[in-house]
Design an enzyme around this catalytic site. Structure first.
Site, PDB file in Angstrom:
ATOM      1  N   ASN A 179       6.420   2.042   7.177  1.00 20.05           N
ATOM      2  CA  ASN A 179       5.085   1.451   7.024  1.00 20.05           C
ATOM      3  C   ASN A 179       5.720   0.718   5.938  1.00 20.05           C
ATOM      4  OD1 ASN A 179       2.453  -0.450   6.244  1.00 20.05           O
ATOM      5  ND2 ASN A 179       1.931   1.317   5.602  1.00 20.05           N
ATOM      6  N   ALA A 231      -0.644  -2.623  -7.571  1.00 19.15           N
ATOM      7  CA  ALA A 231       0.391  -2.300  -9.041  1.00 19.15           C
ATOM      8  C   ALA A 231      -1.023  -1.099 -10.136  1.00 19.15           C
ATOM      9  CB  ALA A 231       1.119  -3.296  -9.997  1.00 19.15           C
ATOM     10  N   ARG A 250       3.857  11.116  -9.253  1.00 22.18           N
ATOM     11  CA  ARG A 250       5.156  11.474  -9.708  1.00 22.18           C
ATOM     12  C   ARG A 250       6.878  10.914  -9.499  1.00 22.18           C
ATOM     13  NH1 ARG A 250       4.625  10.590  -3.072  1.00 22.18           N
ATOM     14  NH2 ARG A 250       3.121   8.437  -3.747  1.00 22.18           N
ATOM     15  N   GLY A 258      -7.071   4.332  -3.922  1.00 20.72           N
ATOM     16  CA  GLY A 258      -6.430   3.636  -2.778  1.00 20.72           C
ATOM     17  C   GLY A 258      -5.947   2.626  -2.513  1.00 20.72           C
TER      18      GLY A 258
HETATM   19  C1  UD1 Z   1       1.800   3.269   0.855  1.00 24.87           C
HETATM   20  C2  UD1 Z   1       1.671   3.341   2.439  1.00 24.87           C
HETATM   21  C3  UD1 Z   1       1.849   4.192   3.301  1.00 24.87           C
HETATM   22  C4  UD1 Z   1       3.925   3.286   3.186  1.00 24.87           C
HETATM   23  C5  UD1 Z   1       4.289   2.771   1.711  1.00 24.87           C
HETATM   24  C6  UD1 Z   1       5.192   2.046   1.628  1.00 24.87           C
HETATM   25  C7  UD1 Z   1      -1.035   3.631   2.311  1.00 24.87           C
HETATM   26  C8  UD1 Z   1      -1.868   4.307   2.452  1.00 24.87           C
HETATM   27  N1  UD1 Z   1       0.025   4.217   2.497  1.00 24.87           N
HETATM   28  O1  UD1 Z   1       1.981   5.063   0.671  1.00 24.87           O
HETATM   29  O2  UD1 Z   1       1.922   3.776   4.786  1.00 24.87           O
HETATM   30  O3  UD1 Z   1       4.940   3.521   3.733  1.00 24.87           O
HETATM   31  O4  UD1 Z   1       3.208   2.831   1.179  1.00 24.87           O
HETATM   32  O5  UD1 Z   1       5.714   2.497   0.613  1.00 24.87           O
HETATM   33  O6  UD1 Z   1      -1.002   2.248   1.845  1.00 24.87           O
HETATM   34  N2  UD1 Z   1      -2.227   1.765  -5.943  1.00 24.87           N
HETATM   35  C9  UD1 Z   1      -2.926   1.474  -6.090  1.00 24.87           C
HETATM   36  N3  UD1 Z   1      -4.631   1.913  -6.669  1.00 24.87           N
HETATM   37  C10 UD1 Z   1      -4.858   3.047  -6.124  1.00 24.87           C
HETATM   38  C11 UD1 Z   1      -3.499   3.699  -5.449  1.00 24.87           C
HETATM   39  C12 UD1 Z   1      -2.362   2.867  -5.480  1.00 24.87           C
HETATM   40  O7  UD1 Z   1      -2.897  -0.031  -7.092  1.00 24.87           O
HETATM   41  O8  UD1 Z   1      -5.743   3.522  -5.872  1.00 24.87           O
HETATM   42  C13 UD1 Z   1      -0.794   1.082  -5.490  1.00 24.87           C
HETATM   43  C14 UD1 Z   1       0.499   1.804  -6.414  1.00 24.87           C
HETATM   44  O9  UD1 Z   1       0.413   1.603  -7.828  1.00 24.87           O
HETATM   45  C15 UD1 Z   1       1.537   1.738  -5.415  1.00 24.87           C
HETATM   46  C16 UD1 Z   1       1.110   1.358  -4.460  1.00 24.87           C
HETATM   47  O10 UD1 Z   1      -0.462   0.675  -4.696  1.00 24.87           O
HETATM   48  O11 UD1 Z   1       2.124   0.216  -5.851  1.00 24.87           O
HETATM   49  C17 UD1 Z   1       1.254   2.456  -3.069  1.00 24.87           C
HETATM   50  O12 UD1 Z   1       0.395   3.171  -3.744  1.00 24.87           O
HETATM   51  P1  UD1 Z   1       1.157   4.632  -3.112  1.00 24.87           P
HETATM   52  O13 UD1 Z   1       0.979   5.693  -3.697  1.00 24.87           O
HETATM   53  O14 UD1 Z   1       2.437   4.693  -4.114  1.00 24.87           O
HETATM   54  O15 UD1 Z   1       1.519   4.692  -1.574  1.00 24.87           O
HETATM   55  P2  UD1 Z   1       2.345   5.253  -0.926  1.00 24.87           P
HETATM   56  O16 UD1 Z   1       2.231   7.536  -0.704  1.00 24.87           O
HETATM   57  O17 UD1 Z   1       4.472   4.670  -0.839  1.00 24.87           O
HETATM   58 CA    CA Z   2       4.835   4.232  -2.558  1.00 26.68          CA
END
Ligand code: UD1
Ligand code: CA
Length: 456
Positions: free
Chosen positions: A171, A8, A14, A81
């Site tokens: 996923n 999180a 977005r 990421g």
């Molecule tokens: C991610 C998945 C995707 C999946 C989708 C489902 C990856 C690369 N992709 O994409 O395959 O279908 O979720 O909802 O994992 N976050 C962190 N630190 C970071 C980046 C993100 O804690 O540096 C957290 C975000 O706060 C969020 C979660 O990880 O709660 C997912 O991140 P988000 O950017 O929403 O990933 P998606 O593009 O949705």
């Molecule tokens: Ca997401």
């Protein structure tokens, strides 16, 4: 030991919001709270929250802190990421543990599903497992790549070929890993992709390439794995959750005239044969008994309502009503009111911190603040409990059977005793004795023919 790592730390760009994404609400509950509750229900022993953007706000908003948390360094020069986020929790990962990774922005996942998923992972002796689903519009999600039906990797929308974009299996962002292999994989992740991010999804491919077993657990209830990335998805999931809650109540014997326009939060309880009209909001820990008619246009927050009441176009906050009361239309019942049985609180009556006993009435246009009204009392139209002197609030006590005539001011502190009668238009500043009549207004003066003088 099952460890849940909840991601999180992302920015949630977005959403275009000043509020961190995971603090946005679905049917009155914060997105992140759903995920924490699901972990709790899914019997995950230890929860680790990865926080970055909006960390302080998120910690402040979560009242029940039964979780650990780790900070992901955030900044333009910092790596980014989902893979990098998981790396932050490495100290919590034990070799022998099962690690469940969850996205903090997927709120409707159920504890039961997590539990079954963990069981699937363990029973199949997988090194990693992915929770997946087939969805009609997979745009934006990572797609599951399979070869001979076996998962061989996950490709992100932004990195996918035209062919891969046609895959409907997505996923969920929810995975199970064996602790030891997860730690190895975290050491080897790189950011060689279109986003220059560390993807946890690459870990799946790496585990396949090492020759370990990876399984996919596909669920048909796709709502549970939908993520919130923008406000359209937020509204879609809210709608879904709303209908789920409403259906549960309808199956339990509550009539909901228009489930699309009735908003009942999860913790609300409702008895059988209560009928709910449209545009009604039932919130917080509200409890409603049987045979009530609620709405249209009513909002009840954290209140306890007995049975056989009718409440129309009204707002009730943190108050208690017993049975057979008639409230509204357009009553405003503010915190800490206690209403007995067979009471009428009519149109444009405002109450605050006031109790009112059985069979009493305040039928129109009144303010009852800091009062104690007994049984069988009548509060006439336009009566004001003058409770505030500019510094302090004072109490108005009206005993059983008293009658307060229309448009009277009761200047508190004041006591109107049993059976007393207040003439209309009075301003009452002194205690009125039992069965007494009090008149507190200037005597009328009538001057013959003076009415005509106004034109001179
Ligand atoms: C991610 C998945 C995707 C999946 C989708 C489902 C990856 C690369 N992709 O994409 O395959 O279908 O979720 O909802 O994992 N976050 C962190 N630190 C970071 C980046 C993100 O804690 O540096 C957290 C975000 O706060 C969020 C979660 O990880 O709660 C997912 O991140 P988000 O950017 O929403 O990933 P998606 O593009 O949705
Ligand atoms: Ca997401």
């Amino acid at each position: 030991m099952n460890i849940g790592i909840i991601l999180a730390a992302g920015e949630g760009t977005r959403m275009k919001s000043r509020t961190p994404k995971v603090l946005h609400e679905v049917m009155g509950k914060k997105i992140i709270q759903y995920v924490l509750d699901a972990c709790e229900d899914g019997r995950i022993d230890k929860k680790v929250l990865i926080l970055g953007h909006g960390k302080d706000e998120i910690l402040k908003a979560l009242k029940n802190k039964d979780f650990n948390w780790k900070e992901q360094p955030i900044g333009e020069d910092k790596p980014y990421g989902t893979g990098y986020a998981v790396m932050q929790a490495v100290d919590y990962i034990e070799d022998s543990s099962t690690v469940v990774i969850l996205n903090g922005d997927v709120p409707l996942i159920e504890g039961k599903t997590l539990n079954e998923f963990i069981k699937f992972h363990k029973e199949n002796k997988n090194t990693a497992s992915v929770l997946t689903a087939d969805i009609e519009e997979p745009y934006g999600y990572g797609r599951i790549l399979r070869h001979n039906n076996q998962i061989i990797g996950i490709v992100e929308e932004k990195d996918a070929s035209e062919e891969e974009k046609k895959i409907n299996e997505i996923n969920s962002g929810i995975y199970c890993f064996d602790g030891k292999e997860l730690k190895n994989v975290l050491n080897e992740l790189d950011n060689d992709n279109s986003q220059n991010e560390y993807y946890i999804t690459d870990g799946i491919k790496m585990i396949v390439e090492k020759g370990y077993k990876v399984g996919g657990y596909k669920i048909s209830d796709t709502v549970q794995i939908k993520g919130v990335n923008n406000r359209i998805q937020l509204s879609e999931l809210s709608k879904e959750e709303k209908l789920r809650i409403n259906k549960k109540h309808m199956l339990n014997g509550v009539t909901i005239i228009d489930p699309d326009n009735t908003y009942i939060e999860k913790d609300v309880k409702i008895g059988i044969d209560t009928i709910i009209y449209p545009n009604t909001f039932l919130e917080g820990k509200t409890e409603i008994g049987e045979d009530n008619i609620i709405g249209p246009g009513t909002r009840i927050q954290s209140s306890k309502i007995g049975s056989n009441n009718s409440i129309e176009n009204s707002k009730i906050i943190k108050s208690t009503l017993k049975n057979y009361n008639k409230i509204g239309p357009y009553a405003y019942i503010r915190p800490n009111c206690k209403i007995g049985n067979y009471v009428k609180i009519g149109d444009f009556v405002e109450m605050k911190n006031t109790t009112i006993g059985d069979n009493s009435k305040a039928s129109h246009l009144a303010y009852l603040g800091d009062g104690e009204v007994g049984k069988d009392a009548n509060i006439g139209c336009g009566v004001i409990f003058v409770n505030y002197d500019g510094k302090k609030k004072h109490k108005t006590i009206i005993k059983d059977g008293a009658f307060v005539g229309s448009n009277s001011n009761l200047v508190a502190p004041i006591v109107i005793n049993e059976g007393a009668y207040i003439a209309c238009g009075s301003t009452i500043t002194e205690e009125v004795g039992k069965n007494a009549l009090a008149i507190g207004r200037a005597r009328q003066v009538t001057k013959i023919n003076k009415g005509k003088d106004r034109y001179k």
